[in-house]
Design an enzyme around this catalytic site. Structure first.
Site, mmCIF file in Angstrom:
data_model
loop_
_atom_site.group_PDB
_atom_site.id
_atom_site.type_symbol
_atom_site.label_atom_id
_atom_site.label_comp_id
_atom_site.label_asym_id
_atom_site.label_seq_id
_atom_site.Cartn_x
_atom_site.Cartn_y
_atom_site.Cartn_z
ATOM 1 N NE ARG A 1 -12.364 -3.041 -4.198
ATOM 2 C CZ ARG A 1 -12.564 -4.354 -4.213
ATOM 3 N NH1 ARG A 1 -13.785 -4.819 -4.445
ATOM 4 N NH2 ARG A 1 -11.581 -5.204 -3.993
ATOM 5 N N GLY A 2 -17.577 1.021 -1.012
ATOM 6 C CA GLY A 2 -18.428 2.202 -0.954
ATOM 7 C C GLY A 2 -19.763 2.048 -1.643
ATOM 8 C CB SER B 1 -14.106 -4.631 -0.097
ATOM 9 O OG SER B 1 -12.904 -4.098 -0.581
ATOM 10 N N PRO B 2 -16.032 -4.572 3.131
ATOM 11 C CG PRO B 2 -16.135 -3.920 5.368
ATOM 12 C CD PRO B 2 -15.182 -4.028 4.215
ATOM 13 C CG HIS C 1 -1.574 -8.652 -0.031
ATOM 14 N ND1 HIS C 1 -1.132 -7.355 -0.078
ATOM 15 C CD2 HIS C 1 -2.919 -8.572 -0.150
ATOM 16 C CE1 HIS C 1 -2.151 -6.538 -0.223
ATOM 17 N NE2 HIS C 1 -3.253 -7.257 -0.273
ATOM 18 C CE1 TYR D 1 -3.152 -2.939 0.377
ATOM 19 C CE2 TYR D 1 -3.358 -2.478 2.709
ATOM 20 C CZ TYR D 1 -3.698 -3.234 1.614
ATOM 21 O OH TYR D 1 -4.577 -4.271 1.740
#
Length: 324
Positions: A205-206, A201-202, A122, A56
Protein backbone atom coordinates in the site's frame (compact mmCIF):
# COMPACT_ATOMS: atom_id res chain seq x y z
CA UNK A 1 5.99 -7.06 -21.41
CA UNK A 2 6.83 -10.61 -20.35
CA UNK A 3 3.88 -12.98 -20.15
CA UNK A 4 2.72 -15.56 -17.60
CA UNK A 5 -0.02 -18.19 -17.67
CA UNK A 6 -2.65 -17.79 -14.97
CA UNK A 7 -2.81 -21.18 -13.31
CA UNK A 8 -3.43 -24.48 -15.08
CA UNK A 9 -5.14 -23.77 -18.39
CA UNK A 10 -5.71 -20.12 -17.58
CA UNK A 11 -5.23 -17.12 -19.86
CA UNK A 12 -1.88 -15.75 -20.98
CA UNK A 13 -1.36 -12.36 -19.39
CA UNK A 14 1.26 -9.77 -18.62
CA UNK A 15 3.69 -10.53 -15.80
CA UNK A 16 2.38 -7.43 -14.04
CA UNK A 17 -1.26 -6.42 -13.85
CA UNK A 18 -2.95 -3.16 -12.91
CA UNK A 19 -5.09 -2.81 -9.80
CA UNK A 20 -7.81 -0.24 -10.46
CA UNK A 21 -9.40 0.06 -7.00
CA UNK A 22 -7.77 3.35 -6.03
CA UNK A 23 -9.22 5.06 -9.09
CA UNK A 24 -12.61 5.09 -7.35
CA UNK A 25 -11.98 5.24 -3.58
CA UNK A 26 -9.87 4.30 -0.56
CA UNK A 27 -6.80 6.35 -1.59
CA UNK A 28 -8.21 9.84 -1.71
CA UNK A 29 -9.90 11.69 -4.53
CA UNK A 30 -9.75 10.13 -7.98
CA UNK A 31 -9.85 11.69 -11.44
CA UNK A 32 -11.61 9.68 -14.12
CA UNK A 33 -9.81 11.38 -17.00
CA UNK A 34 -6.40 10.59 -15.55
CA UNK A 35 -7.49 7.09 -14.51
CA UNK A 36 -8.63 6.39 -18.07
CA UNK A 37 -5.29 7.64 -19.35
CA UNK A 38 -3.53 5.27 -16.94
CA UNK A 39 -5.53 2.29 -18.21
CA UNK A 40 -4.85 3.22 -21.84
CA UNK A 41 -1.15 3.65 -21.15
CA UNK A 42 -1.04 0.32 -19.35
CA UNK A 43 -2.45 -1.39 -22.42
CA UNK A 44 0.06 0.43 -24.62
CA UNK A 45 2.86 -0.87 -22.38
CA UNK A 46 1.59 -4.42 -22.71
CA UNK A 47 -0.06 -4.64 -19.28
CA UNK A 48 -3.26 -6.44 -20.19
CA UNK A 49 -4.45 -7.78 -16.81
CA UNK A 50 -6.90 -5.32 -15.24
CA UNK A 51 -8.34 -5.90 -11.77
CA UNK A 52 -11.52 -4.39 -10.36
CA UNK A 53 -14.43 -5.45 -8.11
CA UNK A 54 -18.11 -4.68 -7.75
CA UNK A 55 -17.57 -3.16 -4.28
CA UNK A 56 -14.94 -0.61 -5.38
CA UNK A 57 -16.81 2.66 -5.36
CA UNK A 58 -20.02 0.62 -5.07
CA UNK A 59 -19.92 -0.21 -8.76
CA UNK A 60 -18.21 2.97 -9.97
CA UNK A 61 -14.89 1.24 -10.59
CA UNK A 62 -16.38 -1.38 -12.86
CA UNK A 63 -18.16 1.33 -14.81
CA UNK A 64 -14.95 3.35 -15.11
CA UNK A 65 -12.94 0.34 -16.30
CA UNK A 66 -15.70 -0.62 -18.71
CA UNK A 67 -15.68 2.82 -20.31
CA UNK A 68 -11.88 2.86 -20.48
CA UNK A 69 -11.60 -0.46 -22.34
CA UNK A 70 -14.40 0.24 -24.79
CA UNK A 71 -13.01 -0.48 -28.24
CA UNK A 72 -10.02 -2.34 -26.76
CA UNK A 73 -11.76 -5.28 -25.09
CA UNK A 74 -9.77 -7.85 -27.05
CA UNK A 75 -6.54 -6.48 -25.51
CA UNK A 76 -7.69 -7.08 -21.94
CA UNK A 77 -7.74 -9.99 -19.50
CA UNK A 78 -10.50 -8.57 -17.32
CA UNK A 79 -10.91 -9.61 -13.69
CA UNK A 80 -13.58 -8.58 -11.22
CA UNK A 81 -14.94 -9.85 -7.92
CA UNK A 82 -18.14 -10.44 -5.99
CA UNK A 83 -18.89 -11.21 -2.37
CA UNK A 84 -18.59 -7.97 -0.39
CA UNK A 85 -22.00 -6.32 -0.25
CA UNK A 86 -22.05 -2.67 0.85
CA UNK A 87 -25.71 -1.87 0.26
CA UNK A 88 -27.72 0.09 2.83
CA UNK A 89 -24.58 1.33 4.56
CA UNK A 90 -23.69 -2.10 5.94
CA UNK A 91 -20.90 -4.44 4.88
CA UNK A 92 -21.72 -8.14 4.59
CA UNK A 93 -20.10 -11.09 2.87
CA UNK A 94 -22.47 -12.85 0.48
CA UNK A 95 -21.61 -16.19 -1.16
CA UNK A 96 -24.96 -17.85 -1.85
CA UNK A 97 -25.52 -19.25 -5.35
CA UNK A 98 -28.43 -16.85 -5.88
CA UNK A 99 -26.31 -13.87 -4.92
CA UNK A 100 -23.44 -14.98 -7.16
CA UNK A 101 -25.66 -15.26 -10.22
CA UNK A 102 -27.19 -11.82 -9.67
CA UNK A 103 -23.80 -10.24 -8.90
CA UNK A 104 -22.27 -11.59 -12.11
CA UNK A 105 -25.08 -10.20 -14.26
CA UNK A 106 -24.77 -6.82 -12.54
CA UNK A 107 -21.01 -6.72 -13.12
CA UNK A 108 -21.43 -7.59 -16.78
CA UNK A 109 -23.84 -4.66 -17.15
CA UNK A 110 -21.57 -2.20 -15.39
CA UNK A 111 -18.50 -3.32 -17.32
CA UNK A 112 -20.40 -3.30 -20.62
CA UNK A 113 -18.99 -6.68 -21.68
CA UNK A 114 -20.45 -10.08 -22.49
CA UNK A 115 -17.98 -12.10 -20.41
CA UNK A 116 -15.55 -11.74 -17.50
CA UNK A 117 -12.18 -13.38 -17.98
CA UNK A 118 -11.43 -14.05 -14.29
CA UNK A 119 -14.23 -13.96 -11.70
CA UNK A 120 -13.19 -13.99 -8.05
CA UNK A 121 -15.00 -14.61 -4.80
CA UNK A 122 -13.76 -11.49 -2.99
CA UNK A 123 -14.25 -12.82 0.54
CA UNK A 124 -15.63 -16.06 1.91
CA UNK A 125 -18.63 -16.40 4.19
CA UNK A 126 -17.92 -19.61 6.17
CA UNK A 127 -21.65 -20.15 6.70
CA UNK A 128 -21.95 -21.08 3.00
CA UNK A 129 -20.12 -24.27 1.99
CA UNK A 130 -17.38 -23.38 -0.46
CA UNK A 131 -18.54 -26.27 -2.65
CA UNK A 132 -21.93 -24.58 -3.16
CA UNK A 133 -20.38 -21.24 -4.05
CA UNK A 134 -17.84 -22.66 -6.48
CA UNK A 135 -20.53 -24.85 -8.00
CA UNK A 136 -22.54 -21.73 -8.82
CA UNK A 137 -19.44 -20.04 -10.20
CA UNK A 138 -18.77 -23.09 -12.38
CA UNK A 139 -22.25 -22.71 -13.87
CA UNK A 140 -21.25 -19.22 -15.01
CA UNK A 141 -18.30 -20.74 -16.87
CA UNK A 142 -20.61 -23.24 -18.53
CA UNK A 143 -22.91 -20.37 -19.58
CA UNK A 144 -20.01 -18.44 -21.15
CA UNK A 145 -20.36 -15.49 -18.78
CA UNK A 146 -17.04 -16.23 -17.07
CA UNK A 147 -13.79 -17.64 -18.43
CA UNK A 148 -11.90 -18.68 -15.29
CA UNK A 149 -12.54 -18.78 -11.56
CA UNK A 150 -10.65 -17.20 -8.69
CA UNK A 151 -10.79 -16.85 -4.93
CA UNK A 152 -9.40 -14.15 -2.67
CA UNK A 153 -7.92 -14.34 0.82
CA UNK A 154 -8.88 -17.93 1.62
CA UNK A 155 -7.08 -20.61 3.61
CA UNK A 156 -5.17 -23.52 2.12
CA UNK A 157 -7.95 -25.90 3.14
CA UNK A 158 -10.65 -23.79 1.49
CA UNK A 159 -8.61 -23.56 -1.71
CA UNK A 160 -8.18 -27.33 -1.88
CA UNK A 161 -11.90 -27.91 -1.30
CA UNK A 162 -12.77 -25.37 -4.00
CA UNK A 163 -10.33 -26.87 -6.48
CA UNK A 164 -11.98 -30.27 -6.00
CA UNK A 165 -15.16 -28.76 -7.49
CA UNK A 166 -13.67 -26.74 -10.34
CA UNK A 167 -10.25 -25.56 -11.45
CA UNK A 168 -9.30 -22.35 -9.65
CA UNK A 169 -7.08 -20.30 -11.95
CA UNK A 170 -6.10 -17.64 -9.43
CA UNK A 171 -5.89 -16.97 -5.73
CA UNK A 172 -5.69 -13.26 -5.04
CA UNK A 173 -4.10 -12.48 -1.69
CA UNK A 174 -1.89 -9.78 -0.24
CA UNK A 175 1.74 -10.69 -0.85
CA UNK A 176 4.85 -8.54 -0.67
CA UNK A 177 8.19 -8.25 1.09
CA UNK A 178 6.16 -6.98 4.03
CA UNK A 179 3.40 -9.63 3.91
CA UNK A 180 4.74 -13.16 3.86
CA UNK A 181 2.33 -15.23 5.95
CA UNK A 182 0.95 -17.16 2.99
CA UNK A 183 4.33 -18.69 2.18
CA UNK A 184 3.98 -21.38 4.84
CA UNK A 185 0.76 -23.11 3.75
CA UNK A 186 -1.29 -21.14 1.24
CA UNK A 187 1.25 -20.71 -1.55
CA UNK A 188 2.28 -24.40 -1.43
CA UNK A 189 -1.40 -25.40 -1.59
CA UNK A 190 -1.93 -23.13 -4.60
CA UNK A 191 0.97 -24.77 -6.37
CA UNK A 192 -0.34 -28.21 -5.49
CA UNK A 193 -3.69 -27.56 -7.20
CA UNK A 194 -2.33 -25.52 -10.13
CA UNK A 195 -3.54 -22.10 -8.97
CA UNK A 196 -1.59 -18.91 -9.67
CA UNK A 197 -1.02 -16.39 -6.89
CA UNK A 198 -2.20 -12.90 -7.84
CA UNK A 199 -0.45 -10.58 -5.41
CA UNK A 200 -2.38 -7.47 -4.43
CA UNK A 201 -0.78 -4.62 -2.46
CA UNK A 202 2.65 -5.79 -3.75
CA UNK A 203 4.24 -2.53 -2.59
CA UNK A 204 2.46 -2.81 0.77
CA UNK A 205 0.00 0.00 0.00
CA UNK A 206 2.84 2.35 -0.86
CA UNK A 207 4.99 1.65 2.20
CA UNK A 208 7.67 -0.07 0.14
CA UNK A 209 7.72 2.85 -2.27
CA UNK A 210 9.61 4.77 0.38
CA UNK A 211 7.74 8.06 0.00
CA UNK A 212 4.50 7.50 1.92
CA UNK A 213 3.79 10.19 4.54
CA UNK A 214 2.98 9.25 8.12
CA UNK A 215 -0.58 8.15 8.87
CA UNK A 216 -1.49 11.45 10.56
CA UNK A 217 -0.53 13.30 7.35
CA UNK A 218 -2.83 11.22 5.12
CA UNK A 219 -6.25 12.65 4.20
CA UNK A 220 -9.27 11.35 6.07
CA UNK A 221 -10.57 9.54 2.96
CA UNK A 222 -7.36 7.47 2.67
CA UNK A 223 -8.02 4.17 4.44
CA UNK A 224 -4.31 3.67 5.14
CA UNK A 225 -4.73 6.26 7.87
CA UNK A 226 -6.18 3.49 10.04
CA UNK A 227 -3.81 0.65 9.16
CA UNK A 228 -2.06 -0.75 12.27
CA UNK A 229 1.29 -1.18 10.54
CA UNK A 230 1.27 2.50 9.56
CA UNK A 231 0.62 3.93 13.01
CA UNK A 232 2.65 4.69 16.12
CA UNK A 233 5.61 2.51 17.04
CA UNK A 234 4.73 0.06 14.28
CA UNK A 235 5.23 2.78 11.68
CA UNK A 236 8.59 3.79 13.16
CA UNK A 237 9.83 0.20 13.16
CA UNK A 238 8.61 -0.48 9.63
CA UNK A 239 10.14 2.75 8.34
CA UNK A 240 13.54 1.41 9.33
CA UNK A 241 12.87 -1.71 7.26
CA UNK A 242 11.92 0.47 4.30
CA UNK A 243 15.26 2.26 4.59
CA UNK A 244 17.06 -1.08 4.33
CA UNK A 245 15.12 -1.81 1.15
CA UNK A 246 15.97 1.65 -0.19
CA UNK A 247 19.69 1.03 0.36
CA UNK A 248 19.57 -2.17 -1.71
CA UNK A 249 17.50 -0.45 -4.40
CA UNK A 250 19.90 2.50 -4.57
CA UNK A 251 22.83 0.13 -4.99
CA UNK A 252 21.00 -1.56 -7.86
CA UNK A 253 20.09 1.75 -9.52
CA UNK A 254 16.34 1.15 -9.25
CA UNK A 255 13.54 2.45 -7.04
CA UNK A 256 12.34 0.67 -3.87
CA UNK A 257 9.00 -0.01 -5.57
CA UNK A 258 10.72 -1.60 -8.57
CA UNK A 259 12.89 -3.70 -6.26
CA UNK A 260 9.81 -4.88 -4.37
CA UNK A 261 8.00 -5.88 -7.57
CA UNK A 262 11.09 -7.59 -9.00
CA UNK A 263 11.40 -9.56 -5.76
CA UNK A 264 7.82 -10.80 -6.15
CA UNK A 265 8.37 -11.74 -9.78
CA UNK A 266 11.40 -13.76 -8.67
CA UNK A 267 9.26 -15.87 -6.34
CA UNK A 268 7.97 -17.94 -9.25
CA UNK A 269 6.35 -17.77 -12.66
CA UNK A 270 3.03 -18.46 -10.95
CA UNK A 271 3.11 -15.16 -9.04
CA UNK A 272 1.48 -12.16 -10.75
CA UNK A 273 1.67 -8.83 -8.90
CA UNK A 274 -1.09 -6.28 -9.57
CA UNK A 275 0.22 -2.95 -8.28
CA UNK A 276 -2.51 -0.35 -8.17
CA UNK A 277 -2.10 3.25 -9.19
CA UNK A 278 -4.06 6.18 -10.59
CA UNK A 279 -0.95 8.10 -11.66
CA UNK A 280 0.91 7.73 -14.97
CA UNK A 281 4.35 8.19 -13.44
CA UNK A 282 3.83 5.35 -10.97
CA UNK A 283 2.40 3.12 -13.68
CA UNK A 284 5.48 3.56 -15.84
CA UNK A 285 7.80 3.07 -12.86
CA UNK A 286 6.01 -0.15 -11.95
CA UNK A 287 5.94 -1.45 -15.52
CA UNK A 288 9.72 -1.13 -15.80
CA UNK A 289 10.09 -3.62 -12.94
CA UNK A 290 8.99 -6.44 -15.25
CA UNK A 291 12.34 -6.16 -17.04
CA UNK A 292 14.44 -6.37 -13.84
CA UNK A 293 16.07 -9.68 -12.92
CA UNK A 294 17.52 -9.69 -9.43
CA UNK A 295 20.81 -11.45 -8.73
CA UNK A 296 21.20 -14.11 -6.08
CA UNK A 297 23.21 -11.62 -4.04
CA UNK A 298 20.40 -9.03 -4.20
CA UNK A 299 17.82 -11.62 -3.16
CA UNK A 300 20.02 -12.68 -0.26
CA UNK A 301 20.43 -9.05 0.78
CA UNK A 302 16.65 -8.58 0.81
CA UNK A 303 16.19 -11.76 2.83
CA UNK A 304 18.56 -10.37 5.44
CA UNK A 305 17.11 -6.86 5.37
CA UNK A 306 13.46 -7.92 5.68
CA UNK A 307 13.03 -11.34 7.31
CA UNK A 308 9.60 -12.87 6.80
CA UNK A 309 8.38 -11.95 10.29
CA UNK A 310 10.09 -8.57 10.58
CA UNK A 311 7.13 -6.27 9.91
CA UNK A 312 5.04 -5.09 12.84
CA UNK A 313 1.30 -4.48 12.77
CA UNK A 314 -1.57 -6.32 11.12
CA UNK A 315 -2.62 -5.68 7.52
CA UNK A 316 -6.13 -4.53 8.49
CA UNK A 317 -7.70 -3.18 11.68
CA UNK A 318 -10.04 -6.21 11.53
CA UNK A 319 -8.53 -9.46 10.25
CA UNK A 320 -11.67 -11.57 10.69
CA UNK A 321 -12.47 -11.88 6.96
CA UNK A 322 -9.18 -13.30 5.72
CA UNK A 323 -7.90 -16.87 5.33
CA UNK A 324 -11.25 -18.57 5.80
Amino acid sequence: MNKRVLGTGGPLLSALGLGCMGMSEFYGQGDEKESTAVIHRALDLGINFLDTADMYGRGHNEELVGRAIEGRRDEVVLATKFGINREDGARTVENSPEYIRAACDASLRRLGVDHIDVYYMHRRNPDVPIEESVGAMAELVEQGKVGHLGLSEVSADTLRRAAAVHQIAALQSEYSLFTRGLEAEILPAARQVGTALVAYSPISRGLLGGALPSADQLPDDDFRKHMPRMSGENAEHNARLVERVREIADAAGITPAQLSLAWLLAQGDDVVPIPGTKRLRYLEENAAAADITLTAEQLDALAGAVPADAVRGTRYPNMSEVER
